[in-house]
Motif scaffolding. Sequence first.
Motif, PDB file in Angstrom:
ATOM      1  N   ASN A   4       0.975  -1.192  -0.354  1.00 57.46           N
ATOM      2  CA  ASN A   4      -0.393  -0.121  -0.133  1.00 57.46           C
ATOM      3  C   ASN A   4       1.161   1.158   0.036  1.00 57.46           C
ATOM      4  O   ASN A   4       0.231   1.724  -0.369  1.00 57.46           O
ATOM      5  N   TYR A  50      -7.105  11.805   0.999  1.00 57.06           N
ATOM      6  CA  TYR A  50      -8.481  10.166   1.367  1.00 57.06           C
ATOM      7  C   TYR A  50      -9.608  11.052   1.553  1.00 57.06           C
ATOM      8  O   TYR A  50     -10.683  11.048   2.431  1.00 57.06           O
ATOM      9  N   THR A  75      -8.830   2.389   2.691  1.00 55.56           N
ATOM     10  CA  THR A  75      -7.144   1.602   1.961  1.00 55.56           C
ATOM     11  C   THR A  75      -5.772   2.597   2.745  1.00 55.56           C
ATOM     12  O   THR A  75      -5.163   2.428   3.351  1.00 55.56           O
TER      13      THR A  75
END
Length: 89
Positions: A4, A50, A75
Amino acid sequence: MYNNILALGIDDLENIKGYSLNSEKDRDILKVRFHPSKGHFISRSQRYIYPRQHKVITVDSGRREKVHMTEISPTLRYVIEELDRIARH
């Protein structure tokens, strides 16, 4: 192992100094700080934004009372877990 973080475009994992997480309106702002490079006194950082997840949750099914809530993106949660693993080493 750090898929990630690598997906964010951060290749130099050894230079990560720390991170901070702030919320503004309907978004979370992750700021990753890096150790200063040779010849520089100021450390550099990168910001990632985000959007927050929106959910409607039933609080009281008898009255059909519902509450609108926001929470951190899945995420971003995975990125933070990987940053915590890096910080421990």
